[in-house]
Motif scaffolding. Structure first.
Motif, PDB file in Angstrom:
ATOM      1  N   LEU A  39       0.843  -1.196   0.000  1.00 34.99           N
ATOM      2  CA  LEU A  39       0.000   0.000   0.000  1.00 34.99           C
ATOM      3  C   LEU A  39       0.878   1.246   0.000  1.00 34.99           C
ATOM      4  CD1 LEU A  39      -2.556  -1.046   2.762  1.00 34.99           C
ATOM      5  CD2 LEU A  39      -2.867  -1.189   0.287  1.00 34.99           C
ATOM      6  N   GLN A  40       0.680   2.082  -1.000  1.00 29.97           N
ATOM      7  CA  GLN A  40       1.399   3.348  -1.035  1.00 29.97           C
ATOM      8  C   GLN A  40       0.732   4.336  -0.076  1.00 29.97           C
ATOM      9  OE1 GLN A  40       2.617   4.890  -4.939  1.00 29.97           O
ATOM     10  NE2 GLN A  40       1.517   3.143  -5.823  1.00 29.97           N
ATOM     11  N   ARG A  41       1.460   5.381   0.254  1.00 25.78           N
ATOM     12  CA  ARG A  41       0.910   6.433   1.110  1.00 25.78           C
ATOM     13  C   ARG A  41       0.308   7.525   0.239  1.00 25.78           C
ATOM     14  NH1 ARG A  41       4.905   4.026   3.593  1.00 25.78           N
ATOM     15  NH2 ARG A  41       4.798   3.654   5.826  1.00 25.78           N
ATOM     16  N   LEU A  42      -0.912   7.874   0.553  1.00 21.59           N
ATOM     17  CA  LEU A  42      -1.617   8.938  -0.141  1.00 21.59           C
ATOM     18  C   LEU A  42      -1.193  10.268   0.469  1.00 21.59           C
ATOM     19  CD1 LEU A  42      -4.160   8.644  -2.146  1.00 21.59           C
ATOM     20  CD2 LEU A  42      -5.418   9.518  -0.211  1.00 21.59           C
ATOM     21  N   SER A  43      -0.950  11.255  -0.330  1.00 22.20           N
ATOM     22  CA  SER A  43      -0.590  12.585   0.156  1.00 22.20           C
ATOM     23  C   SER A  43      -1.869  13.396   0.368  1.00 22.20           C
ATOM     24  CB  SER A  43       0.322  13.289  -0.847  1.00 22.20           C
ATOM     25  OG  SER A  43       0.433  14.651  -0.522  1.00 22.20           O
ATOM     26  N   VAL A  44      -2.218  13.635   1.618  1.00 21.79           N
ATOM     27  CA  VAL A  44      -3.416  14.428   1.909  1.00 21.79           C
ATOM     28  C   VAL A  44      -3.257  15.855   1.374  1.00 21.79           C
ATOM     29  CG1 VAL A  44      -4.910  15.330   3.734  1.00 21.79           C
ATOM     30  CG2 VAL A  44      -4.122  12.950   3.820  1.00 21.79           C
ATOM     31  N   PRO A  45      -2.076  16.499   1.533  1.00 20.33           N
ATOM     32  CA  PRO A  45      -1.934  17.831   0.925  1.00 20.33           C
ATOM     33  C   PRO A  45      -2.173  17.819  -0.594  1.00 20.33           C
ATOM     34  CG  PRO A  45      -0.168  17.472   2.498  1.00 20.33           C
ATOM     35  CD  PRO A  45      -0.909  16.159   2.363  1.00 20.33           C
ATOM     36  N   ARG A  46      -1.748  16.749  -1.251  1.00 20.46           N
ATOM     37  CA  ARG A  46      -1.975  16.669  -2.699  1.00 20.46           C
ATOM     38  C   ARG A  46      -3.471  16.517  -2.995  1.00 20.46           C
ATOM     39  NH1 ARG A  46       1.429  13.086  -6.967  1.00 20.46           N
ATOM     40  NH2 ARG A  46       0.458  13.957  -8.829  1.00 20.46           N
ATOM     41  N   LEU A  47      -4.174  15.732  -2.187  1.00 17.73           N
ATOM     42  CA  LEU A  47      -5.632  15.621  -2.351  1.00 17.73           C
ATOM     43  C   LEU A  47      -6.281  16.992  -2.212  1.00 17.73           C
ATOM     44  CD1 LEU A  47      -6.645  12.416  -0.341  1.00 17.73           C
ATOM     45  CD2 LEU A  47      -6.585  12.704  -2.818  1.00 17.73           C
ATOM     46  N   ILE A  48      -5.835  17.732  -1.203  1.00 17.25           N
ATOM     47  CA  ILE A  48      -6.390  19.067  -0.965  1.00 17.25           C
ATOM     48  C   ILE A  48      -6.146  19.978  -2.164  1.00 17.25           C
ATOM     49  CG2 ILE A  48      -6.176  21.141   0.477  1.00 17.25           C
ATOM     50  CD1 ILE A  48      -5.685  19.174   2.861  1.00 17.25           C
ATOM     51  N   GLU A  49      -4.980  19.854  -2.790  1.00 22.32           N
ATOM     52  CA  GLU A  49      -4.691  20.658  -3.985  1.00 22.32           C
ATOM     53  C   GLU A  49      -5.715  20.376  -5.086  1.00 22.32           C
ATOM     54  OE1 GLU A  49      -0.668  20.287  -5.459  1.00 22.32           O
ATOM     55  OE2 GLU A  49       0.142  20.459  -3.417  1.00 22.32           O
ATOM     56  N   TYR A  50      -6.004  19.093  -5.311  1.00 20.59           N
ATOM     57  CA  TYR A  50      -6.987  18.743  -6.345  1.00 20.59           C
ATOM     58  C   TYR A  50      -8.370  19.289  -5.990  1.00 20.59           C
ATOM     59  CZ  TYR A  50      -3.609  15.608  -8.509  1.00 20.59           C
ATOM     60  OH  TYR A  50      -2.497  15.090  -9.140  1.00 20.59           O
ATOM     61  N   VAL A  51      -8.735  19.184  -4.735  1.00 16.98           N
ATOM     62  CA  VAL A  51     -10.045  19.671  -4.302  1.00 16.98           C
ATOM     63  C   VAL A  51     -10.111  21.189  -4.437  1.00 16.98           C
ATOM     64  CG1 VAL A  51     -11.590  19.902  -2.318  1.00 16.98           C
ATOM     65  CG2 VAL A  51     -10.497  17.703  -2.795  1.00 16.98           C
ATOM     66  N   THR A  52      -9.062  21.878  -3.980  1.00 12.59           N
ATOM     67  CA  THR A  52      -9.021  23.344  -4.040  1.00 12.59           C
ATOM     68  C   THR A  52      -9.122  23.847  -5.471  1.00 12.59           C
ATOM     69  OG1 THR A  52      -7.680  23.398  -2.030  1.00 12.59           O
ATOM     70  CG2 THR A  52      -7.679  25.384  -3.369  1.00 12.59           C
ATOM     71  N   SER A  53      -8.488  23.153  -6.388  1.00 11.27           N
ATOM     72  CA  SER A  53      -8.534  23.572  -7.793  1.00 11.27           C
ATOM     73  C   SER A  53      -9.709  22.939  -8.549  1.00 11.27           C
ATOM     74  CB  SER A  53      -7.215  23.247  -8.491  1.00 11.27           C
ATOM     75  OG  SER A  53      -6.996  21.850  -8.518  1.00 11.27           O
ATOM     76  N   ALA A  54     -10.576  22.227  -7.828  1.00 12.59           N
ATOM     77  CA  ALA A  54     -11.752  21.573  -8.431  1.00 12.59           C
ATOM     78  C   ALA A  54     -11.360  20.672  -9.598  1.00 12.59           C
ATOM     79  CB  ALA A  54     -12.801  22.608  -8.852  1.00 12.59           C
ATOM     80  N   ASP A  55     -10.253  19.957  -9.446  1.00 16.07           N
ATOM     81  CA  ASP A  55      -9.730  19.079 -10.498  1.00 16.07           C
ATOM     82  C   ASP A  55     -10.134  17.629 -10.201  1.00 16.07           C
ATOM     83  OD1 ASP A  55      -8.326  17.700 -12.434  1.00 16.07           O
ATOM     84  OD2 ASP A  55      -6.346  18.493 -11.854  1.00 16.07           O
TER      85      ASP A  55
END
Length: 171
Positions: A39-55
């Motif tokens: 199992l790889q580690r998911l980057s929560v900050p990276r998830l937030i970037e996608y959410v913030t940019s509505a991507d």
């Protein structure tokens, strides 16, 4: 004059689950190493970037990449054993939150309370002189307590595929 506020309502629901315990003769360190290699580690900050940019597309691609080959990733982990040993309890213990943000839509579309069990909580532990154990709530039993989720196929998918990831790590 002043607003009249309706007091919040509270409902108490009996909530019983099914504990899955996978035991292994492998050491705690070998089991956690096996889990973390699968199992790889998911980057929560990276998830937030996608959410913030509505991507949404970028989010789905990222989650798919990080969740290969098992479909799941580690959202968060917490090493508890060192604190317990300091307290005089002879145990190694590590807690994980594991899931897939895209698959979880099939839970959250029914109720926000899905966040109580998604991502799924996993605890790996080993008391001195004992086998290593992996404990988790059986997803279908946990989510089955929410009547509004009765149409979701995600809990069964988690039972079938996520539990297998941990059985393989223990083998």
């Amino acid at each position: 004059m002043g607003e009249f506020l309706v007091p919040p309502s509270k409902t108490l629901t009996h909530f019983a689950g099914t504990l899955v315990t996978i035991r292994s003769e492998k050491s705690f360190f070998d089991v956690t190493k096996a889990i973390e290699s699968r199992l790889q580690r998911l980057s929560v900050p990276r998830l937030i970037e996608y959410v913030t940019s509505a991507d949404r597309e970028g989010l789905e691609i990222y989650v798919d990449q990080v969740s290969k080959p098992s479909k799941f990733a580690i959202f968060w982990e917490f090493e508890q054993g060192s604190t317990m040993r300091l307290a005089g309890i002879p145990i190694e213990s590590k807690f994980y939150l594991v899931g897939n943000a895209v698959i979880a839509r099939g839970l959250f579309q029914y109720t926000g309370a899905a966040g109580l069990g998604a991502p799924v909580r996993i605890c790996v532990s080993q008391r001195d002189g004992e086998d290593t154990r992996i404990d988790m709530d059986l997803p279908s039993a946990f989510f089955g307590k929410f009547p509004e989720m009765s149409e979701s196929d995600v809990p069964r998918l988690l039972d079938d595929e996520m539990v297998k990831v941990f059985e393989d790590a223990a083998a």
